[in-house]
Structure formats: structure tokens, C-alpha cells
Motif scaffolding. Structure first.
Motif, PDB file in Angstrom:
ATOM      1  N   THR A  11       0.717   2.101  -4.127  1.00 12.75           N
ATOM      2  CA  THR A  11      -0.476   3.030  -4.156  1.00 12.75           C
ATOM      3  C   THR A  11       0.103   4.493  -3.955  1.00 12.75           C
ATOM      4  O   THR A  11      -0.173   5.324  -4.833  1.00 12.75           O
ATOM      5  CB  THR A  11      -1.425   2.868  -2.940  1.00 12.75           C
ATOM      6  N   HIS A  12       1.008   4.925  -2.808  1.00 11.23           N
ATOM      7  CA  HIS A  12       1.540   6.152  -2.407  1.00 11.23           C
ATOM      8  C   HIS A  12       2.828   6.363  -3.102  1.00 11.23           C
ATOM      9  O   HIS A  12       3.364   7.358  -2.452  1.00 11.23           O
ATOM     10  CB  HIS A  12       0.889   6.435  -1.202  1.00 11.23           C
ATOM     11  N   ASN A  13       3.573   5.410  -3.653  1.00 16.57           N
ATOM     12  CA  ASN A  13       4.926   5.756  -4.043  1.00 16.57           C
ATOM     13  C   ASN A  13       5.913   6.164  -2.890  1.00 16.57           C
ATOM     14  O   ASN A  13       6.774   7.134  -3.059  1.00 16.57           O
ATOM     15  CB  ASN A  13       4.853   6.742  -4.977  1.00 16.57           C
ATOM     16  N   THR A  61       8.120  11.049  -8.103  1.00 15.30           N
ATOM     17  CA  THR A  61       7.322  10.162  -8.841  1.00 15.30           C
ATOM     18  C   THR A  61       6.608  10.957  -9.890  1.00 15.30           C
ATOM     19  O   THR A  61       6.487  12.207 -10.065  1.00 15.30           O
ATOM     20  CB  THR A  61       6.074   9.834  -7.771  1.00 15.30           C
ATOM     21  N   THR A  87       3.648  14.370   1.959  1.00 16.26           N
ATOM     22  CA  THR A  87       3.513  13.074   2.118  1.00 16.26           C
ATOM     23  C   THR A  87       4.912  12.326   2.699  1.00 16.26           C
ATOM     24  O   THR A  87       5.712  12.624   2.040  1.00 16.26           O
ATOM     25  CB  THR A  87       3.194  12.233   0.755  1.00 16.26           C
ATOM     26  N   LEU A  97      -0.578  10.541   4.677  1.00 15.26           N
ATOM     27  CA  LEU A  97      -0.644  10.218   3.172  1.00 15.26           C
ATOM     28  C   LEU A  97      -1.606  11.558   2.349  1.00 15.26           C
ATOM     29  O   LEU A  97      -2.091  12.187   3.301  1.00 15.26           O
ATOM     30  CB  LEU A  97      -1.148   8.952   3.010  1.00 15.26           C
ATOM     31  N   PRO A  98      -1.752  11.395   1.145  1.00 14.98           N
ATOM     32  CA  PRO A  98      -2.630  12.249   0.814  1.00 14.98           C
ATOM     33  C   PRO A  98      -4.025  12.223   1.210  1.00 14.98           C
ATOM     34  O   PRO A  98      -4.899  13.050   1.274  1.00 14.98           O
ATOM     35  CB  PRO A  98      -2.648  12.063  -0.868  1.00 14.98           C
ATOM     36  N   THR A  99      -4.439  11.163   1.722  1.00 18.50           N
ATOM     37  CA  THR A  99      -5.692  10.677   2.274  1.00 18.50           C
ATOM     38  C   THR A  99      -5.706  11.077   3.938  1.00 18.50           C
ATOM     39  O   THR A  99      -6.828  11.280   4.356  1.00 18.50           O
ATOM     40  CB  THR A  99      -6.053   9.175   2.456  1.00 18.50           C
ATOM     41  N   TYR A 123       0.733  -1.296  -0.133  1.00 21.16           N
ATOM     42  CA  TYR A 123      -0.037   0.106   0.136  1.00 21.16           C
ATOM     43  C   TYR A 123       0.811   1.241   0.043  1.00 21.16           C
ATOM     44  O   TYR A 123       0.583   2.367  -0.636  1.00 21.16           O
ATOM     45  CB  TYR A 123      -0.976   0.009   1.345  1.00 21.16           C
ATOM     46  N   LEU A 124       1.909   1.351   0.568  1.00 24.35           N
ATOM     47  CA  LEU A 124       2.604   2.501   0.957  1.00 24.35           C
ATOM     48  C   LEU A 124       3.618   2.761  -0.509  1.00 24.35           C
ATOM     49  O   LEU A 124       3.869   3.842  -0.869  1.00 24.35           O
ATOM     50  CB  LEU A 124       3.581   2.440   2.060  1.00 24.35           C
TER      51      LEU A 124
END
Length: 382
Positions: free
Chosen positions: A195-197, A227, A269, A294-296, A191-192
Motif C-alpha cells: 500500500t505504501h511502497n 516508487t 514517509t 505514512l501519508p495518512t 500494508y507497508l
């Protein structure tokens, strides 16, 4: 009368006279003894015995342990044998590995999936102070995996990396895929990174300092390419990563790492992680805690893994039961959680083959419900 006179009666013969010898006079006694006759002709000559040659058994040569298969630099190896022994000259070593996997997932009605999870080949070259590696994955869309050069001083205290390699973040991600007892790295790492690079393989420049006298302290830090946005094609500014490890005891290793996306533009992030590894005989226990933004929104994650290697009667053969758990919580406006429990057994033979059978019950980010997945993986390397 004349006849009687002519034939007198015989007188008894007198005993032969022998002079009396006093026992107290050895010289006289020796002179009185008759001289011994030569007996050389009567007794055979005895040859002088020649010493027999005794064969001394040669000492048995101790069987030297077979050298372990060297890990590539990209998989956590400390360098080629030529560099570790201080030998000069160029050395080029080919290496490779193949992972074949079949799995069945409850969320897909247990549809079987057969894949080549990894088919890597590479070359590692070394000089006394310079090492280089190029690795390609024939089973991946991005063919090039690692391509970098590492320069070190004579004592290997200072090292400088340049090229494409793993950023020093997240112990689970940095672990060699061959030594990792799990088939997959787990939902937190996926996931890290995916999904979030955060972390993973990137172009960059990194320095490393090792001080063995200070609990084998090792500090690695570098700057990496940002990224690339899939929609616009614009690449973000550079990222930064830092990791430090110490080994206060032979059985215990402690570490901490961090990763900042767009480090020179505020790093909105980022992630911070702390990890520990305990090795006691065949038992190995690892734990890692991660949190960040994270962005979320904010997040937190925990990972634990335990394995025990049991050698069998056949040399080089061992079984390795494994069990692990991980959890992740999204703490921002979009609240969510995920978890995974995994267990299984690995069969290891020498350093060139292993078979892994594992079952996982997980609720991954984005899944409507938790489900089981069963996986079998066969792996070999050279």
C-alpha cells in the motif's frame, strides 16, 4: 654212576649282571643307559604350522550428512558451496519452487479460491569473489523478481550488491518464504510494502559489512529506485534503507532496520523497526516492533510469531505447530486499527516438500468487519 655223571642236574640260571651305578654320577648313569633307537621312521613328520590369515574387518564408513539445500542469495543464503569452500571456477546452480494454495474466506461467504501463489525458477552463478542471480516468477504479473550481482572480498567481510533485490528493511519481509512458517507474511508487511511502497524488491546499490568478532555484527545499507506514480507515470526520487544485526548469544539475534522514501527530499514517509529472534532447540520465537510516518499520519505495529519443530520417526519428517499475532494502529487524523491472529500446523519432509494448514482471524485495513480465513498450501522446491 657213569649215567649220573653224564646227566648232571640243571642248576638255576643266574641273573644277568648289571654294574652298580651310583646315582650321584650322572655321566656314568648316562653311559649306562642304552642308546635310544631312531624313531624318526616310527613317528610321522609334523609339518610346520603356517600362520592363518585373519581377515580384519574394514572400519565402517560413517555416513556423511547430506548437504543442505542451498538457499538462493535473494532468500537469505550466504552463497554457494563453491564460494564457502574457497574453490575456484565458475559454478551455475538452477533452483526453483512452486506454492499451490487453496483458501476459503468468511468475508467472501467461504468461496474457495485456488491459486499458484509462487512458481519461481532461477539461476545462481558464482566465481571465487563474484556471485550473480536471476529469478523469475511465472505466476506473477511482474515476471522478473531478482537480478543482481554481488562482489565480495576473500574473507567475505565486505560485499557490494547491484541490481534488483530486497531492500534491507523489516525482518519479516527479509525472511525466506520457504523458512517462514506462515503461509502469508501478514497484514503489517503487506500494508507497508504493497500500500505504501516501503521496502520490497527494487533496483539499487547496497553495501554490506560483516564483523564476526563483534557479536557477528552485520550492517547493510543502500540507495534504491523511488516508487513510480501509477497515475502520472513519474518516478519519485531515490529511497534509502539501512539494517544492522548482532548475535550476542548463539540462541539470540537482535536487529534494527529503517526505510526512508524520497530520502534526499525530506523523507516524509519512513519507518523504523526493531526485531529479535530466539532459537532454542526446535522452538523459534520472533518479535518485531515498527513505527514511523505514512501519508495518512503516524503509525505503530507489533508482530509476534512462535513455532516448534518436532521430528518424527521417519527420517526427514517433522511437524511444526505455529501461532502468531500482529496489530497495527494508524495514529494520524485518520485513526484506524487492524489485527490478525493465526494458528495452524505444518508438515515438513526433507528440505523439498511441506504442507501447511492454517486458520486466521483478522481485521485488515479497509475491511468492514473481522473474519476467518482457512488456507491449505502445498509447496516443493529444488
Amino acid at each position: 654212576m657213569p649215567v649220573l655223571a653224564a646227566n648232571p642236574s640243571p642248576e638255576p640260571e643266574a641273573e644277568a649282571w648289571q654294574p652298580e651305578v651310583d646315582a650321584a654320577q650322572p655321566e656314568a648313569n648316562a653311559a649306562a643307559q642304552p642308546e635310544p633307537k631312531e624313531v624318526a621312521a616310527l613317528t610321522p613328520e609334523l609339518d610346520t604350522p603356517t600362520p592363518t590369515q585373519v581377515e580384519v574387518p574394514k572400519p565402517e564408513k560413517k555416513k556423511e550428512p547430506k548437504p543442505k539445500l542451498e538457499e538462493p542469495l535473494s532468500e537469505g543464503g550466504e552463497g554457494t558451496a563453491a564460494n564457502r569452500e574457497g574453490k575456484g571456477g565458475l559454478r551455475v546452480v538452477p533452483f526453483g519452487r512452486v506454492f499451490a494454495r487453496v483458501s476459503a474466506d468468511e468475508r467472501e461467504q467461504y468461496a474457495r479460491s485456488l491459486s499458484i501463489a509462487s512458481a519461481r525458477v532461477g539461476l545462481a552463478a558464482s566465481l571465487p569473489h563474484v556471485e550473480a542471480e536471476v529469478t523469475a516468477d511465472l505466476s506473477s504479473k511482474s515476471l522478473l523478481k531478482d537480478a543482481f550481482v554481488r562482489v565480495a572480498d576473500e574473507q567475505k567481510r565486505l560485499r557490494l550488491y547491484g541490481g534488483q533485490f530486497k531492500a534491507p528493511f523489516l525482518a519479516r519481509e527479509l525472511e525466506s518464504a520457504w523458512r517462514l512458517p506462515l503461509i502469508r507474511r501478514g497484514l503489517v508487511a503487506d500494508y507497508l510494502e504493497d500500500t505504501h511502497n516501503l521496502g520490497g524488491r527494487r533496483l539499487g546499490l547496497m553495501g554490506e559489512v560483516s564483523i564476526k568478532e563483534a557479536w557477528k555484527l552485520k550492517v547493510s545499507g543502500g540507495v534504491f529506485q523511488g516508487t513510480k506514480d501509477d497515475d502520472t507515470g513519474i518516478r519519485a526520487s531515490e529511497d534509502a534503507s539501512l539494517r544492522a544485526t548482532v548475535r550476542p548469544f548463539k540462541i539470540l539475534t537482535l536487529g534494527a532496520s529503517t526505510y526512508f522514501a524520497q530520502a534526499f527530499e525530506g523523507a516524509r514517509t519512513y519507518a523504523l523497526a526493531a526485531d529479535a529472534v530466539l532459537k532454542l532447540g526446535g522452538l523459534e520465537v520472533t518479535g518485531e516492533y515498527v513505527n514511523g510516518h505514512l501519508p495518512t499520519g503516524p503509525f505503530a505495529a507489533q508482530m509476534g510469531l512462535a513455532s516448534y519443530t518436532v521430528p518424527l520417526l521417519l527420517e526427514g519428517l517433522a511437524v511444526q505447530p505455529v501461532a502468531g499475532a500482529e496489530m497495527m494502529q494508524l495514529l494520524g487524523p485518520l485513526k484506524a486499527r487492524g489485527y490478525a491472529f493465526v494458528g495452524g500446523i505444518n508438515v515438513l519432509y526433507s528440505e523439498h516438500f511441506k504442507a501447511q494448514l492454517q486458520a486466521e482471524h483478522a481485521l485488515r485495513p479497509g475491511d468492514p468487519a473481522a473474519g476467518f480465513e482457512y488456507s491449505l498450501q502445498l509447496a516443493t522446491r529444488f
